[in-house]
Write an enzyme that holds these catalytic residues in place. Structure first.
Site, PDB file in Angstrom:
ATOM      1  N   GLY A 127       0.785  -1.240   0.000  1.00  0.00           N
ATOM      2  CA  GLY A 127       0.000   0.000   0.000  1.00  0.00           C
ATOM      3  C   GLY A 127       0.814   1.287   0.000  1.00  0.00           C
ATOM      4  O   GLY A 127       1.697   1.499  -0.833  1.00  0.00           O
ATOM      5  N   ILE A 128       0.500   2.161   0.964  1.00  0.00           N
ATOM      6  CA  ILE A 128       1.131   3.488   1.021  1.00  0.00           C
ATOM      7  C   ILE A 128       2.637   3.351   1.251  1.00  0.00           C
ATOM      8  O   ILE A 128       3.443   4.035   0.617  1.00  0.00           O
ATOM      9  CB  ILE A 128       0.472   4.330   2.144  1.00  0.00           C
ATOM     10  CG1 ILE A 128      -0.987   4.669   1.752  1.00  0.00           C
ATOM     11  CG2 ILE A 128       1.262   5.602   2.411  1.00  0.00           C
ATOM     12  CD1 ILE A 128      -1.794   5.370   2.841  1.00  0.00           C
TER      13      ILE A 128
ATOM     14  N   TYR B 119      -8.721   2.916  16.340  1.00  0.00           N
ATOM     15  CA  TYR B 119      -7.970   3.485  15.209  1.00  0.00           C
ATOM     16  C   TYR B 119      -7.868   5.008  15.357  1.00  0.00           C
ATOM     17  O   TYR B 119      -6.778   5.585  15.258  1.00  0.00           O
ATOM     18  CB  TYR B 119      -8.642   3.102  13.885  1.00  0.00           C
ATOM     19  CG  TYR B 119      -7.855   3.524  12.666  1.00  0.00           C
ATOM     20  CD1 TYR B 119      -6.806   2.736  12.196  1.00  0.00           C
ATOM     21  CD2 TYR B 119      -8.128   4.715  11.985  1.00  0.00           C
ATOM     22  CE1 TYR B 119      -6.061   3.120  11.081  1.00  0.00           C
ATOM     23  CE2 TYR B 119      -7.396   5.101  10.879  1.00  0.00           C
ATOM     24  CZ  TYR B 119      -6.367   4.301  10.424  1.00  0.00           C
ATOM     25  OH  TYR B 119      -5.636   4.667   9.326  1.00  0.00           O
TER      26      TYR B 119
ATOM     27  N   ASP C 248       9.233  -6.042  12.944  1.00  0.00           N
ATOM     28  CA  ASP C 248       7.959  -5.914  13.654  1.00  0.00           C
ATOM     29  C   ASP C 248       8.045  -4.656  14.512  1.00  0.00           C
ATOM     30  O   ASP C 248       8.850  -4.585  15.451  1.00  0.00           O
ATOM     31  CB  ASP C 248       7.750  -7.162  14.530  1.00  0.00           C
ATOM     32  CG  ASP C 248       6.486  -7.084  15.371  1.00  0.00           C
ATOM     33  OD1 ASP C 248       5.814  -6.029  15.352  1.00  0.00           O
ATOM     34  OD2 ASP C 248       6.175  -8.077  16.053  1.00  0.00           O
ATOM     35  N   VAL C 249       7.209  -3.676  14.216  1.00  0.00           N
ATOM     36  CA  VAL C 249       7.331  -2.369  14.890  1.00  0.00           C
ATOM     37  C   VAL C 249       6.970  -2.428  16.375  1.00  0.00           C
ATOM     38  O   VAL C 249       7.198  -1.465  17.107  1.00  0.00           O
ATOM     39  CB  VAL C 249       6.475  -1.272  14.196  1.00  0.00           C
ATOM     40  CG1 VAL C 249       6.948  -1.027  12.782  1.00  0.00           C
ATOM     41  CG2 VAL C 249       4.984  -1.601  14.238  1.00  0.00           C
TER      42      VAL C 249
ATOM     43  N   LYS D 244      -4.459   7.238  15.980  1.00  0.00           N
ATOM     44  CA  LYS D 244      -3.988   8.222  14.992  1.00  0.00           C
ATOM     45  C   LYS D 244      -3.972   9.643  15.562  1.00  0.00           C
ATOM     46  O   LYS D 244      -3.144  10.464  15.163  1.00  0.00           O
ATOM     47  CB  LYS D 244      -4.832   8.132  13.718  1.00  0.00           C
ATOM     48  CG  LYS D 244      -4.683   6.799  12.972  1.00  0.00           C
ATOM     49  CD  LYS D 244      -3.248   6.571  12.509  1.00  0.00           C
ATOM     50  CE  LYS D 244      -3.097   5.333  11.646  1.00  0.00           C
ATOM     51  NZ  LYS D 244      -1.709   5.124  11.205  1.00  0.00           N
TER      52      LYS D 244
ATOM     53  N   ASP E  73       9.122  -4.608   6.810  1.00  0.00           N
ATOM     54  CA  ASP E  73       7.713  -5.002   7.040  1.00  0.00           C
ATOM     55  C   ASP E  73       7.711  -6.270   7.896  1.00  0.00           C
ATOM     56  O   ASP E  73       8.672  -7.056   7.843  1.00  0.00           O
ATOM     57  CB  ASP E  73       7.008  -5.283   5.700  1.00  0.00           C
ATOM     58  CG  ASP E  73       5.488  -5.106   5.798  1.00  0.00           C
ATOM     59  OD1 ASP E  73       4.975  -4.153   5.191  1.00  0.00           O
ATOM     60  OD2 ASP E  73       4.835  -5.909   6.504  1.00  0.00           O
TER      61      ASP E  73
END
Ligand SMILES: NC(=O)c1ccc[n+]([C@@H]2O[C@H](COP(=O)([O-])OP(=O)(O)OC[C@H]3O[C@@H](n4cnc5c(N)ncnc54)[C@H](O)[C@@H]3O)[C@@H](O)[C@H]2O)c1
Length: 258
Positions: free
Chosen positions: A16-17, A154, A62-63, A158, A36
């Protein structure tokens, strides 16, 4: 080639982005560490860059795991040098009515979308301090500026990204480190393929009517592309944006303005 020889790290770069950002940074000459949790996705994107004569390497990252972030950070430093640009794009999105919104959904969303960016900023800042400056770009969302129903964790995550960004920008501006967030509106990526049906339920739309609904609603009458976001990332990575820090920049075709 506005970023020739710059070292860039992108989390969530395998889809994606994040994928669009990796391709655009490479096109501008950056050496791109495509990271990723999905190693296959990262490898696919890194290979696409190399096939086009760009410079890239794939890393499984893995963040939510600080030990993993530190290990990958030092591998990147060894391969490419100290980091100049760090983009936090990894994220998940789960749409459910509040009474079905479990504690597990809350914790998972907060861990990946907010704590993950906090942890990655630690590694980015440590390297940028040694490097004499840099640019961090954190992916927030239009849902980081305005709440919307069925999107509790979510939205909270954010909104949190914007707070984290503002706080870091104030602390590190004098060290030459810019920290900004980007707030995309709707961008057609695999994330939307997964969640269109759940979004449809909250607006009484069929899954295949959701994108038409957005096209009608957005003043620009089109859905955002990954390139729309990636071009802003390039600008925020160059010295042309050196006086811009702590901002949360909307990229949404005029859908929301604040
Ligand atoms: N698509 C949109 O409309 C939209 C709008 C606003 C903001 N965003 C934000 O943009 C970012 C990218 O979204 P996208 O649409 O490209 O989604 P996507 O699902 O296509 O990509 C997200 C990537 O994050 C990776 N990821 C998930 N958990 C991870 C973890 N623990 N560690 C490392 N990587 C992990 C996934 O493997 C995937 O490759 C997200 O932060 C999202 O919240 C997207």
């Amino acid at each position: 080639m506005r970023l020739k020889d710059k070292v860039a790290v992108v989390t969530g770069g395998g889809s994606g982005i994040g994928e669009g950002i990796c391709l655009e940074l490479a096109k501008q000459g950056a050496k791109v560490a495509v990271t990723d949790i999905n190693k296959e996705g990262a490898e696919r994107v890194a290979n696409a860059i190399k096939e086009n004569d760009g410079i890239a390497s794939a890393y499984k990252l893995d963040v939510t795991d600080m030990k993993n972030i530190k290990e990958v950070g030092s591998l990147i430093k060894k391969e490419f040098g100290l980091v100049d640009i760090w983009v936090n794009s990894a994220g998940i999105s789960i749409i459910t009515p509040f009474l079905e919104h479990t504690e597990e959904i809350w914790d998972l969303t907060m861990d990946i979308n907010l704590k993950g960016q906090f942890l990655c900023c630690k590694e980015a800042i440590i390297q940028m301090l040694e490097n004499g400056g840099g640019s961090i770009i954190n992916m927030s969302s239009q849902s980081g500026k305005v709440g919307t129903n069925n999107y509790q964790a979510y939205c909270a995550s954010k909104f949190g990204v914007i707070g984290l960004t503002q706080s870091l920008s104030k602390e590190f501006a004098k060290k030459g480190i810019k920290v900004n967030s980007i707030c995309p509106g709707v961008v057609n990526t695999p994330m939307w393929e997964k969640q269109a049906a759940d979004y449809g339920k909250k607006r009484n739309l069929k899954e295949d009517e959701v994108m038409d609904y957005f096209r009608e609603k957005i003043p620009a009458h089109r859905i955002g592309t990954v390139e729309d976001i990636a071009k802003l990332v390039v600008f925020l990575s160059t010295s042309d944006s050196d006086y811009i820090t702590g901002q949360a920049l909307n990229v949404n075709g005029g859908d929301y303005m604040a």
